[in-house]
Design a protein around this motif. Structure first.
Motif, PDB file in Angstrom:
ATOM      1  N   GLU A 208      47.368  -0.829 -12.318  1.00 19.99           N
ATOM      2  CA  GLU A 208      47.049   0.564 -11.986  1.00 19.99           C
ATOM      3  C   GLU A 208      46.039   1.143 -12.969  1.00 19.99           C
ATOM      4  N   ALA A 209      46.186   0.795 -14.263  1.00 22.49           N
ATOM      5  CA  ALA A 209      45.259   1.306 -15.273  1.00 22.49           C
ATOM      6  C   ALA A 209      43.839   0.811 -15.013  1.00 22.49           C
ATOM      7  N   THR A 210      43.714  -0.456 -14.623  1.00 16.79           N
ATOM      8  CA  THR A 210      42.392  -1.007 -14.316  1.00 16.79           C
ATOM      9  C   THR A 210      41.785  -0.316 -13.113  1.00 16.79           C
ATOM     10  N   TYR A 211      42.619  -0.063 -12.121  1.00 20.15           N
ATOM     11  CA  TYR A 211      42.119   0.589 -10.914  1.00 20.15           C
ATOM     12  C   TYR A 211      41.650   2.017 -11.222  1.00 20.15           C
ATOM     13  N   VAL A 212      42.414   2.737 -12.024  1.00 20.76           N
ATOM     14  CA  VAL A 212      42.026   4.099 -12.395  1.00 20.76           C
ATOM     15  C   VAL A 212      40.715   4.072 -13.181  1.00 20.76           C
ATOM     16  N   ALA A 213      40.564   3.085 -14.075  1.00 18.01           N
ATOM     17  CA  ALA A 213      39.317   2.957 -14.827  1.00 18.01           C
ATOM     18  C   ALA A 213      38.154   2.661 -13.891  1.00 18.01           C
ATOM     19  N   ALA A 214      38.424   1.860 -12.859  1.00 17.87           N
ATOM     20  CA  ALA A 214      37.376   1.542 -11.893  1.00 17.87           C
ATOM     21  C   ALA A 214      36.960   2.776 -11.120  1.00 17.87           C
ATOM     22  N   ILE A 215      37.903   3.658 -10.833  1.00 16.93           N
ATOM     23  CA  ILE A 215      37.572   4.913 -10.158  1.00 16.93           C
ATOM     24  C   ILE A 215      36.593   5.714 -11.015  1.00 16.93           C
ATOM     25  N   GLY A 216      36.844   5.721 -12.322  1.00 18.51           N
ATOM     26  CA  GLY A 216      35.947   6.444 -13.209  1.00 18.51           C
ATOM     27  C   GLY A 216      34.554   5.852 -13.238  1.00 18.51           C
ATOM     28  N   ARG A 217      34.409   4.579 -12.906  1.00 20.33           N
ATOM     29  CA  ARG A 217      33.108   3.928 -12.911  1.00 20.33           C
ATOM     30  C   ARG A 217      32.451   3.932 -11.541  1.00 20.33           C
ATOM     31  N   GLY A 218      33.084   4.570 -10.560  1.00 18.18           N
ATOM     32  CA  GLY A 218      32.392   4.696  -9.281  1.00 18.18           C
ATOM     33  C   GLY A 218      33.150   4.218  -8.071  1.00 18.18           C
ATOM     34  N   LEU A 219      34.349   3.689  -8.241  1.00 17.56           N
ATOM     35  CA  LEU A 219      35.099   3.159  -7.109  1.00 17.56           C
ATOM     36  C   LEU A 219      35.871   4.288  -6.421  1.00 17.56           C
ATOM     37  N   ARG A 220      35.137   5.242  -5.847  1.00 15.56           N
ATOM     38  CA  ARG A 220      35.791   6.397  -5.236  1.00 15.56           C
ATOM     39  C   ARG A 220      35.942   6.224  -3.729  1.00 15.56           C
ATOM     40  N   ASN A 221      34.935   5.656  -3.108  1.00 11.69           N
ATOM     41  CA  ASN A 221      35.013   5.447  -1.669  1.00 11.69           C
ATOM     42  C   ASN A 221      35.327   4.000  -1.342  1.00 11.69           C
ATOM     43  N   ARG A 222      35.943   3.306  -2.286  1.00 10.35           N
ATOM     44  CA  ARG A 222      36.441   1.958  -2.098  1.00 10.35           C
ATOM     45  C   ARG A 222      35.343   0.999  -1.675  1.00 10.35           C
ATOM     46  N   LEU A 223      35.528   0.258  -0.600  1.00 11.40           N
ATOM     47  CA  LEU A 223      34.623  -0.836  -0.273  1.00 11.40           C
ATOM     48  C   LEU A 223      33.247  -0.396   0.170  1.00 11.40           C
ATOM     49  N   ASP A 224      33.014   0.902   0.376  1.00  9.86           N
ATOM     50  CA  ASP A 224      31.726   1.352   0.875  1.00  9.86           C
ATOM     51  C   ASP A 224      30.698   1.547  -0.242  1.00  9.86           C
ATOM     52  N   LEU A 225      31.108   1.437  -1.494  1.00 10.71           N
ATOM     53  CA  LEU A 225      30.201   1.749  -2.592  1.00 10.71           C
ATOM     54  C   LEU A 225      29.491   0.519  -3.113  1.00 10.71           C
ATOM     55  N   ASP A 226      28.271   0.743  -3.633  1.00 13.67           N
ATOM     56  CA  ASP A 226      27.493  -0.337  -4.225  1.00 13.67           C
ATOM     57  C   ASP A 226      28.210  -0.953  -5.414  1.00 13.67           C
ATOM     58  N   PHE A 227      29.078  -0.157  -6.062  1.00 11.27           N
ATOM     59  CA  PHE A 227      29.807  -0.666  -7.230  1.00 11.27           C
ATOM     60  C   PHE A 227      30.601  -1.916  -6.876  1.00 11.27           C
ATOM     61  N   VAL A 228      31.255  -1.919  -5.729  1.00 10.58           N
ATOM     62  CA  VAL A 228      32.053  -3.071  -5.322  1.00 10.58           C
ATOM     63  C   VAL A 228      31.148  -4.198  -4.839  1.00 10.58           C
ATOM     64  N   ARG A 229      30.087  -3.845  -4.136  1.00  8.40           N
ATOM     65  CA  ARG A 229      29.205  -4.871  -3.571  1.00  8.40           C
ATOM     66  C   ARG A 229      28.517  -5.700  -4.654  1.00  8.40           C
ATOM     67  N   ARG A 230      28.253  -5.094  -5.808  1.00  2.00           N
ATOM     68  CA  ARG A 230      27.516  -5.833  -6.830  1.00  2.00           C
ATOM     69  C   ARG A 230      28.437  -6.666  -7.732  1.00  2.00           C
ATOM     70  N   ILE A 231      29.744  -6.581  -7.538  1.00  2.00           N
ATOM     71  CA  ILE A 231      30.665  -7.381  -8.343  1.00  2.00           C
ATOM     72  C   ILE A 231      30.650  -8.826  -7.851  1.00  2.00           C
ATOM     73  N   GLU A 232      30.427  -9.753  -8.770  1.00  4.14           N
ATOM     74  CA  GLU A 232      30.486 -11.171  -8.454  1.00  4.14           C
ATOM     75  C   GLU A 232      31.868 -11.716  -8.810  1.00  4.14           C
ATOM     76  N   VAL A 233      32.377 -12.575  -7.940  1.00  5.60           N
ATOM     77  CA  VAL A 233      33.696 -13.172  -8.145  1.00  5.60           C
ATOM     78  C   VAL A 233      33.519 -14.669  -8.354  1.00  5.60           C
ATOM     79  N   THR A 234      33.968 -15.155  -9.502  1.00  3.92           N
ATOM     80  CA  THR A 234      33.972 -16.589  -9.761  1.00  3.92           C
ATOM     81  C   THR A 234      35.402 -17.030 -10.043  1.00  3.92           C
ATOM     82  N   LEU A 235      35.643 -18.331  -9.914  1.00  6.65           N
ATOM     83  CA  LEU A 235      36.983 -18.881 -10.094  1.00  6.65           C
ATOM     84  C   LEU A 235      36.987 -19.901 -11.220  1.00  6.65           C
ATOM     85  N   GLU A 236      38.023 -19.816 -12.051  1.00  6.15           N
ATOM     86  CA  GLU A 236      38.284 -20.847 -13.052  1.00  6.15           C
ATOM     87  C   GLU A 236      39.476 -21.667 -12.563  1.00  6.15           C
ATOM     88  N   LEU A 237      39.301 -22.972 -12.455  1.00  6.67           N
ATOM     89  CA  LEU A 237      40.340 -23.838 -11.920  1.00  6.67           C
ATOM     90  C   LEU A 237      41.349 -24.211 -12.998  1.00  6.67           C
TER      91      LEU A 237
END
Length: 371
Positions: A208-237
């Protein structure tokens, strides 16, 4: 004579005490500077992989299995034949339905002709109203019989089509529970399972703390924002290697889980070579592609005690000073500092065990040769 010797010894002791004590040895320490550097925010989460589509294959009709047309564990394409059920019973049912339709069409044609004759004879008084009503009823009944016969043909055709079981999606086929010769049907259970492979989903939990911090950085309209689109997801096996493909976040849950205090998130990961499999545990790494600036110091300089994390710095007078720090994420061998130090501060990275706050030190920079 003894008094004279005693006097000389006392004089010598006074001279020795009067000499200045040698200065204490100055400890040499290695320092590195706190730097203001660009960075890409990164966070890590434990995740689990799952198939985007997970399909259970069952028989829609009852019959004896003629063949299984795949190898267990193979990759299959949408539309590929998986099983064949003996169609003879359903072919016969379709033939009967078509014959019934032909009879109904003939009966309807006869009823239509009689109805038209009746309409011509009724004005002339050749037939009664009751006879005309009977002809009308027979025509309507013949029309209804045709619709029923056509429905029976359609049903028989559908059932015959169910004798060949096709793959509804592309993916990897599982273990088969039935073999040729087995009697299968809707009540015999699952024949096999089929899971999609490319792309594959990575599910993970955000606090929850991470999510609230993300809201402060621009995650207000959820998946519609450029903030989410520019996040890259990589996996460590599990073996510590990094999966080469880059994914994107495509889902956040609509509520925080009360039991865990976390929010479920999902990323889509390309899996063109089927290296990832559903159920696999991975470490999900989120990285913002936008560069930010932050203060960084070497991880080797950080110490901790009951008061929390701290570093020892060397001030302008070459004396050791303690600074309590609030740390953020670690990137390689450096850690980002939120509070406690300033750009250009000299933090001690070697010789920490030999110094304490207030001591004078001799400084050697890591940037110099031999540092």
């Amino acid at each position: 004579m003894n008094r004279y010797l005693t006097f000389i010894l006392a004089a010598l002791l006074l001279v020795a005490c009067a000499e200045e004590a040698p200065p204490p040895r100055v400890v040499e320490v290695a320092v590195d500077e706190v730097l203001l550097e660009p960075y890409q925010p990164r966070s890590r989460y434990v995740g689990r992989l799952q198939a985007q589509d997970d399909v259970t294959i069952t028989a829609r009709i009852t019959g004896y299995l003629l063949s299984r047309d795949f190898h267990e564990g193979d990759l299959v394409e949408e539309g590929d034949i998986l099983y064949r059920i003996d169609p003879s019973e359903y072919e016969a049912a379709l033939a009967r339905a078509r014959a019934d339709l032909a009879a109904a069409i003939a009966n309807q044609a006869n009823a239509e002709r009689n109805f038209k004759r009746g309409k011509d004879l009724l004005p002339k008084g050749a037939i009664s109203e009751a006879e005309m009503d009977d002809l009308t009823a027979r025509k309507l009944d013949a029309d209804a019989r045709i619709e029923s016969a056509r429905a029976q043909v359609t049903s028989a055709e559908v059932n015959l089509g169910f004798t060949v079981i096709h793959a509804p999606i592309s993916g990897q086929i599982g273990r088969s529970t039935a073999s040729a010769g087995d009697l299968v049907g809707p009540s015999t259970g699952d024949l096999t399972t089929l899971v999609s492979i490319d792309p594959i989903e990575a599910l993970f939990q955000i606090s929850e703390a991470t999510y609230v911090a993300a809201i402060g950085r621009g995650l207000r309209n959820r998946l519609d924002l450029d903030f989410v689109r520019r996040i890259e997801v990589t996996l460590e096996l599990a073996d510590g290697t990094f999966y080469p493909e880059i994914g994107k976040i495509d889902f956040f849950a609509n509520r925080i889980d009360r039991a865990t205090g976390t929010l479920e998130a999902r990323a889509l990961i390309p899996n063109p070579h089927s290296l990832l499999v559903p159920g696999q545990y991975v470490r999900v790494i989120l990285q913002d592609t936008q560069l930010l600036e932050g203060l960084f110091l070497p991880q080797a300089a950080v110490q901790a005690d009951q008061q929390g994390s701290f570093v020892l710095i060397v001030d302008a007078g070459n004396k050791v000073v303690r600074r309590n720090v609030e740390l953020d994420s670690r990137i390689d061998d450096k850690v980002r500092v939120k509070h406690g130090v300033e750009e250009g501060d000299r933090v001690i990275v070697r010789g920490l065990q030999q110094v304490r706050p207030g001591m004078p030190v001799q400084v050697r920079s890591l940037a110099t040769p031999g540092g």
